[in-house]
Write a protein that holds these residues in place. Structure first.
Motif, PDB file in Angstrom:
ATOM      1  N   ALA A  88      -1.958  -8.384  -9.813  1.00 37.46           N
ATOM      2  CA  ALA A  88      -2.930  -7.707 -10.678  1.00 37.46           C
ATOM      3  C   ALA A  88      -4.342  -8.219 -10.422  1.00 37.46           C
ATOM      4  CB  ALA A  88      -2.553  -7.901 -12.138  1.00 37.46           C
ATOM      5  N   ILE A  89      -4.497  -9.502 -10.144  1.00 36.48           N
ATOM      6  CA  ILE A  89      -5.830 -10.038  -9.816  1.00 36.48           C
ATOM      7  C   ILE A  89      -6.363  -9.387  -8.550  1.00 36.48           C
ATOM      8  CG2 ILE A  89      -7.055 -12.114  -9.100  1.00 36.48           C
ATOM      9  CD1 ILE A  89      -5.261 -13.720 -10.953  1.00 36.48           C
ATOM     10  N   ALA A  90      -5.506  -9.277  -7.546  1.00 36.85           N
ATOM     11  CA  ALA A  90      -5.937  -8.623  -6.304  1.00 36.85           C
ATOM     12  C   ALA A  90      -6.289  -7.165  -6.553  1.00 36.85           C
ATOM     13  CB  ALA A  90      -4.836  -8.738  -5.253  1.00 36.85           C
ATOM     14  N   ASP A  91      -5.491  -6.481  -7.379  1.00 38.90           N
ATOM     15  CA  ASP A  91      -5.775  -5.074  -7.674  1.00 38.90           C
ATOM     16  C   ASP A  91      -7.083  -4.913  -8.433  1.00 38.90           C
ATOM     17  OD1 ASP A  91      -3.593  -4.029  -6.379  1.00 38.90           O
ATOM     18  OD2 ASP A  91      -2.304  -4.059  -8.152  1.00 38.90           O
ATOM     19  N   SER A  92      -7.395  -5.868  -9.295  1.00 37.20           N
ATOM     20  CA  SER A  92      -8.651  -5.768 -10.050  1.00 37.20           C
ATOM     21  C   SER A  92      -9.853  -5.825  -9.113  1.00 37.20           C
ATOM     22  CB  SER A  92      -8.716  -6.885 -11.089  1.00 37.20           C
ATOM     23  OG  SER A  92      -8.870  -8.158 -10.469  1.00 37.20           O
ATOM     24  N   TRP A  93      -9.820  -6.717  -8.126  1.00 41.17           N
ATOM     25  CA  TRP A  93     -10.918  -6.771  -7.150  1.00 41.17           C
ATOM     26  C   TRP A  93     -10.946  -5.499  -6.311  1.00 41.17           C
ATOM     27  CZ3 TRP A  93     -14.722  -9.938  -7.705  1.00 41.17           C
ATOM     28  CH2 TRP A  93     -14.543 -11.205  -8.237  1.00 41.17           C
ATOM     29  N   TYR A  94      -9.764  -4.999  -5.930  1.00 44.22           N
ATOM     30  CA  TYR A  94      -9.683  -3.783  -5.116  1.00 44.22           C
ATOM     31  C   TYR A  94     -10.275  -2.590  -5.853  1.00 44.22           C
ATOM     32  CZ  TYR A  94      -7.506  -0.114  -2.270  1.00 44.22           C
ATOM     33  OH  TYR A  94      -7.277   0.989  -1.478  1.00 44.22           O
ATOM     34  N   ARG A  95      -9.965  -2.462  -7.143  1.00 45.17           N
ATOM     35  CA  ARG A  95     -10.470  -1.350  -7.927  1.00 45.17           C
ATOM     36  C   ARG A  95     -11.947  -1.507  -8.262  1.00 45.17           C
ATOM     37  NH1 ARG A  95      -6.321  -0.462 -12.788  1.00 45.17           N
ATOM     38  NH2 ARG A  95      -8.039   0.928 -13.398  1.00 45.17           N
ATOM     39  N   GLU A  96     -12.404  -2.736  -8.345  1.00 41.48           N
ATOM     40  CA  GLU A  96     -13.834  -2.950  -8.627  1.00 41.48           C
ATOM     41  C   GLU A  96     -14.694  -2.510  -7.451  1.00 41.48           C
ATOM     42  OE1 GLU A  96     -16.835  -6.596 -10.024  1.00 41.48           O
ATOM     43  OE2 GLU A  96     -14.650  -6.847 -10.046  1.00 41.48           O
ATOM     44  N   GLY A  97     -14.196  -2.730  -6.223  1.00 42.92           N
ATOM     45  CA  GLY A  97     -14.896  -2.250  -5.040  1.00 42.92           C
ATOM     46  C   GLY A  97     -16.101  -3.087  -4.679  1.00 42.92           C
ATOM     47  N   GLY A  98     -16.912  -2.536  -3.764  1.00 44.50           N
ATOM     48  CA  GLY A  98     -18.056  -3.288  -3.265  1.00 44.50           C
ATOM     49  C   GLY A  98     -17.644  -4.258  -2.173  1.00 44.50           C
ATOM     50  N   SER A  99     -18.630  -4.742  -1.441  1.00 39.12           N
ATOM     51  CA  SER A  99     -18.323  -5.661  -0.337  1.00 39.12           C
ATOM     52  C   SER A  99     -17.710  -6.956  -0.839  1.00 39.12           C
ATOM     53  CB  SER A  99     -19.609  -5.949   0.450  1.00 39.12           C
ATOM     54  OG  SER A  99     -20.607  -6.502  -0.401  1.00 39.12           O
ATOM     55  N   GLU A 100     -18.252  -7.488  -1.934  1.00 39.71           N
ATOM     56  CA  GLU A 100     -17.687  -8.728  -2.479  1.00 39.71           C
ATOM     57  C   GLU A 100     -16.299  -8.492  -3.049  1.00 39.71           C
ATOM     58  OE1 GLU A 100     -18.651 -12.131  -5.890  1.00 39.71           O
ATOM     59  OE2 GLU A 100     -20.042 -10.456  -5.544  1.00 39.71           O
ATOM     60  N   GLY A 101     -16.131  -7.381  -3.763  1.00 42.29           N
ATOM     61  CA  GLY A 101     -14.824  -7.097  -4.344  1.00 42.29           C
ATOM     62  C   GLY A 101     -13.753  -6.910  -3.289  1.00 42.29           C
ATOM     63  N   MET A 102     -14.071  -6.205  -2.194  1.00 39.54           N
ATOM     64  CA  MET A 102     -13.086  -6.001  -1.138  1.00 39.54           C
ATOM     65  C   MET A 102     -12.739  -7.303  -0.426  1.00 39.54           C
ATOM     66  SD  MET A 102     -12.027  -2.979  -1.223  1.00 39.54           S
ATOM     67  CE  MET A 102     -12.407  -1.308  -1.735  1.00 39.54           C
ATOM     68  N   ALA A 103     -13.732  -8.163  -0.240  1.00 35.53           N
ATOM     69  CA  ALA A 103     -13.455  -9.453   0.394  1.00 35.53           C
ATOM     70  C   ALA A 103     -12.541 -10.307  -0.484  1.00 35.53           C
ATOM     71  CB  ALA A 103     -14.764 -10.182   0.677  1.00 35.53           C
ATOM     72  N   LYS A 128      -2.509  -2.638   1.656  1.00 33.85           N
ATOM     73  CA  LYS A 128      -3.790  -2.646   0.969  1.00 33.85           C
ATOM     74  C   LYS A 128      -4.852  -3.378   1.807  1.00 33.85           C
ATOM     75  CE  LYS A 128      -3.392  -0.722  -3.189  1.00 33.85           C
ATOM     76  NZ  LYS A 128      -3.244  -1.563  -4.384  1.00 33.85           N
ATOM     77  N   ILE A 129      -4.467  -4.451   2.481  1.00 34.73           N
ATOM     78  CA  ILE A 129      -5.410  -5.164   3.358  1.00 34.73           C
ATOM     79  C   ILE A 129      -5.885  -4.233   4.470  1.00 34.73           C
ATOM     80  CG2 ILE A 129      -5.630  -7.053   5.013  1.00 34.73           C
ATOM     81  CD1 ILE A 129      -3.667  -8.646   3.305  1.00 34.73           C
ATOM     82  N   ALA A 130      -4.941  -3.502   5.070  1.00 33.25           N
ATOM     83  CA  ALA A 130      -5.330  -2.549   6.115  1.00 33.25           C
ATOM     84  C   ALA A 130      -6.205  -1.441   5.546  1.00 33.25           C
ATOM     85  CB  ALA A 130      -4.081  -1.965   6.769  1.00 33.25           C
ATOM     86  N   ASP A 131      -5.902  -0.988   4.339  1.00 30.95           N
ATOM     87  CA  ASP A 131      -6.668   0.095   3.732  1.00 30.95           C
ATOM     88  C   ASP A 131      -8.102  -0.336   3.432  1.00 30.95           C
ATOM     89  OD1 ASP A 131      -6.605   2.840   2.553  1.00 30.95           O
ATOM     90  OD2 ASP A 131      -7.172   1.723   0.750  1.00 30.95           O
ATOM     91  N   ILE A 132      -8.307  -1.616   3.139  1.00 34.55           N
ATOM     92  CA  ILE A 132      -9.664  -2.115   2.892  1.00 34.55           C
ATOM     93  C   ILE A 132     -10.548  -1.872   4.109  1.00 34.55           C
ATOM     94  CG2 ILE A 132     -11.005  -4.237   2.567  1.00 34.55           C
ATOM     95  CD1 ILE A 132      -8.755  -5.220   0.734  1.00 34.55           C
ATOM     96  N   HIS A 133     -10.024  -2.153   5.300  1.00 38.39           N
ATOM     97  CA  HIS A 133     -10.803  -1.930   6.518  1.00 38.39           C
ATOM     98  C   HIS A 133     -10.783  -0.461   6.941  1.00 38.39           C
ATOM     99  CE1 HIS A 133     -11.231  -6.245   6.991  1.00 38.39           C
ATOM    100  NE2 HIS A 133      -9.927  -6.377   6.826  1.00 38.39           N
ATOM    101  N   TYR A 134      -9.688   0.221   6.649  1.00 37.48           N
ATOM    102  CA  TYR A 134      -9.586   1.636   7.014  1.00 37.48           C
ATOM    103  C   TYR A 134     -10.653   2.467   6.310  1.00 37.48           C
ATOM    104  CZ  TYR A 134      -7.512   6.299   7.487  1.00 37.48           C
ATOM    105  OH  TYR A 134      -7.297   7.619   7.751  1.00 37.48           O
ATOM    106  N   LYS A 135     -10.933   2.151   5.056  1.00 37.76           N
ATOM    107  CA  LYS A 135     -11.939   2.904   4.313  1.00 37.76           C
ATOM    108  C   LYS A 135     -13.360   2.636   4.801  1.00 37.76           C
ATOM    109  CE  LYS A 135      -9.332   3.424   0.014  1.00 37.76           C
ATOM    110  NZ  LYS A 135      -9.256   3.094  -1.428  1.00 37.76           N
ATOM    111  N   GLN A 136     -13.552   1.593   5.596  1.00 36.31           N
ATOM    112  CA  GLN A 136     -14.884   1.249   6.088  1.00 36.31           C
ATOM    113  C   GLN A 136     -15.083   1.628   7.552  1.00 36.31           C
ATOM    114  OE1 GLN A 136     -16.337  -2.727   4.621  1.00 36.31           O
ATOM    115  NE2 GLN A 136     -14.212  -2.971   3.959  1.00 36.31           N
ATOM    116  N   ILE A 137     -14.164   2.397   8.130  1.00 34.85           N
ATOM    117  CA  ILE A 137     -14.290   2.802   9.533  1.00 34.85           C
ATOM    118  C   ILE A 137     -15.518   3.688   9.698  1.00 34.85           C
ATOM    119  CG2 ILE A 137     -13.222   4.151  11.373  1.00 34.85           C
ATOM    120  CD1 ILE A 137     -10.531   3.211  10.435  1.00 34.85           C
ATOM    121  N   GLN A 138     -16.299   3.418  10.714  1.00 34.49           N
ATOM    122  CA  GLN A 138     -17.509   4.173  11.005  1.00 34.49           C
ATOM    123  C   GLN A 138     -17.246   5.177  12.124  1.00 34.49           C
ATOM    124  OE1 GLN A 138     -20.580   3.712   9.288  1.00 34.49           O
ATOM    125  NE2 GLN A 138     -19.219   2.553   7.944  1.00 34.49           N
ATOM    126  N   LYS A 139     -18.236   5.989  12.404  1.00 34.61           N
ATOM    127  CA  LYS A 139     -18.141   6.977  13.468  1.00 34.61           C
ATOM    128  C   LYS A 139     -17.971   6.294  14.826  1.00 34.61           C
ATOM    129  CE  LYS A 139     -20.720  10.764  11.333  1.00 34.61           C
ATOM    130  NZ  LYS A 139     -21.881  11.670  11.429  1.00 34.61           N
TER     131      LYS A 139
END
Length: 543
Positions: A88-103, A128-139
């Protein structure tokens, strides 16, 4: 607490627990945060803390929820809610978002995998770890760091959790990620190829190596048929350039190397056209490849029914991004401002198994014509004795022995049809056993080494020759190094078209004649040389 107040409080706690279960932000239905005792009336303090934290998490009170969860972890280290609290702690940071939250979320998910590797939710944490980087993929034309990290994490998930119910989702995420990475590699190769075709820089080899590597690493690339067609066409083009250059080259060594490169590139063009037909049989470029193979007098392969069905599934799954409307679409601002690779993600394959590991590094291909050039020089310098050469040319004895064994006079052994194993290095006097190199004077002292050169780093190039166990002088090793550099230069520097080569040769001859006239006029050049025609230094290349 009086019983009446406790009775009024229990429905509130039950409702909060149900909301926590329904809004945990999970990738699967059965999440580690799910509280199996939520409907049970219990006054356990760890359960109360967990229920309050889940209620705060549903209200997006992330900091308050984490404080209650941290209190649970430190106060009740043996609680049955320990794993759920960490998730749940990890999910709270994931849902909060932002660069600090994702880290912070990535670090918490990794801790969960470390402490609870056997739980089924560990696979969800990895995804979820993979999804953190997947959502930040650039062109494709931007920084590929997030795409590379997403690919690595997705490969880890697929390799470590082969039976996870999240595997189909991870496979599609990996296909999408590799589509972006492949597009990046293709654009680089296409840039080199366009520059070479326009005559700005004939750097065909850079484009060919980039496209070949891309097709090997990403076999599911949606534009693989286009890349294969360009690669095969480029080899066909370089083969013609080398053939034309060989017809204009006066130096016999360079001429032979040009022809060898022309033959090698012709073979690669045929192989890539055939590969296009077999891998992408439904593509319109497959018909073009068949016509090219017929023009090259090469057999046209017939694709299998499995390849045809798979390619049709690939094409059916490709999608296009809807066109933007409004003022932003007129000036292309929507595409410029957005960093998401929407086009690549839409057209990525929906079928097929993506590569789960880096392909092994392939051994470098031998330089075309190098073996023949080395053998020719070794025959001329005497590194291969005349007796062995005569036996090879007349067919007496065993050809394998003649090509693989040292002569008996040089090694003191009998020449047999069986291959002689490598011998340790040993000095001996070879002045009477074989002729020395072109500029190596004869002497009564040992001049070279007999036996195998496999352990000699200074004579490692001798392994390229078809004859093993040779007796090489230092001068002969230097000759081989020079030939290797010449072959590498000819292979790398694709010649210009024949018309430009003729113009360059004409300009060089005009500059040479002009230099002769200037030297004669200044009296610095005799009319004839003592031992032959006039010796003229090489003219500087025209500016």
């Amino acid at each position: 607490m009086p019983p009446s107040a406790r009775a009024r409080l229990s429905p509130i706690l039950v409702l909060g627990s149900l909301l926590a279960v329904g809004n945990a932000g999970c990738l699967v239905q059965h999440h580690a945060n799910t509280n199996p005792l939520a409907a049970v009336q219990s006054a356990q303090p760890d359960k109360v803390l967990f229920d309050i934290a889940m209620a705060d998490l549903d209200k997006n009170k992330f900091t308050v929820a984490r404080l209650n969860l941290e209190t649970l972890l430190t106060t009740y280290p043996d609680s049955e809610y320990l794993a759920r609290a960490k998730m749940a702690i990890a999910d709270s940071w994931y849902r909060e978002g932002g660069s600090e939250g994702m880290a912070q979320a990535e670090a918490q998910y990794r801790d969960f995998i470390t402490f609870f590797p056997a739980m089924k939710e560990a696979s969800e944490a990895q995804l979820k770890i993979a999804d953190i980087h997947y959502k930040q993929i650039q062109k494709p034309d931007r920084d590929p760091t997030q795409a590379d990290r997403a690919q690595a994490e997705l490969r880890t998930f697929l390799l470590n959790y082969p039976d996870s119910p999240l595997r189909p989702q991870a496979l599609q995420m990996l296909r999408n990620t590799q589509e972006v990475l492949a597009e990046r590699e293709y654009r680089i190769g296409d840039f080199y190829l366009s520059r070479a075709q326009q005559g700005e820089d004939p750097d065909y080899r850079a484009a060919q190596s980039r496209l070949e590597e891309m097709l090997t690493k990403y076999p599911l690339y949606s534009q693989g048929d286009v890349a294969l067609d360009q690669l095969a066409t480029s080899y066909e083009r370089t083969s013609k350039l080398f053939t034309d250059a060989a017809g204009l080259e006066p130096n016999p060594e360079t001429k032979a190397l040009d022809q060898a490169n022309a033959d090698a590139d012709h073979a690669k063009a045929v192989a890539d056209f055939a590969r296009l037909i077999e891998r992408f049989p439904v593509s319109p470029l497959a018909k073009v490849a068949s016509a090219q193979l017929a023009a090259l007098h090469a057999p046209v392969p017939k694709p299998t029914q499995e390849a045809i069905a798979f390619n049709r599934q690939e094409i059916a799954g490709h999608q296009t991004v809807p066109q933007a409307h409004g003022l932003a679409s007129v000036f292309g601002l929507s595409s410029m401002l957005s960093g998401k690779p929407a086009e690549e993600l839409a057209r990525a394959d929906k079928v097929g198994d993506p590569s789960l590991s880096q392909p092994p590094a392939q051994a470098p291909e031998p330089l075309p014509g190098l073996d023949a050039l080395i053998r020719k020089t070794m025959l001329a310098s005497g590194a291969i004795p005349p007796a062995q050469v005569a036996a090879t040319l007349t067919g007496t004895g065993s050809a394998g022995a003649a090509a693989a064994d040292p002569p008996a006079a040089a090694t003191g052994t009998n020449v047999t049809a069986t291959a002689v194993p490598p011998k340790p290095l040993a000095f001996q006097n070879v002045t009477k056993a074989k002729s020395q190199g072109a500029d190596t004077p004869e002497s009564a002292t040992p001049q070279s080494v007999t036996g195998s050169n496999d352990n000699d780093p200074n004579a490692r190039i001798a392994a390229l020759a078809p004859t093993r166990g040779l007796v090489l002088t230092p001068n002969e090793v230097d000759l081989q190094n020079r030939e290797q550099m010449l072959a590498a230069e000819v292979h790398r520097d694709v010649p210009a078209p024949a018309a430009e080569l003729r113009k360059t040769a004409q300009r060089n001859e005009e500059a040479r004649q002009k230099l002769i006239a200037q030297l004669k006029k200044a009296g610095k050049l005799p009319a004839t040389a003592p031992n032959g025609p006039t010796q003229v230094p090489d003219a500087p290349p025209p500016a």
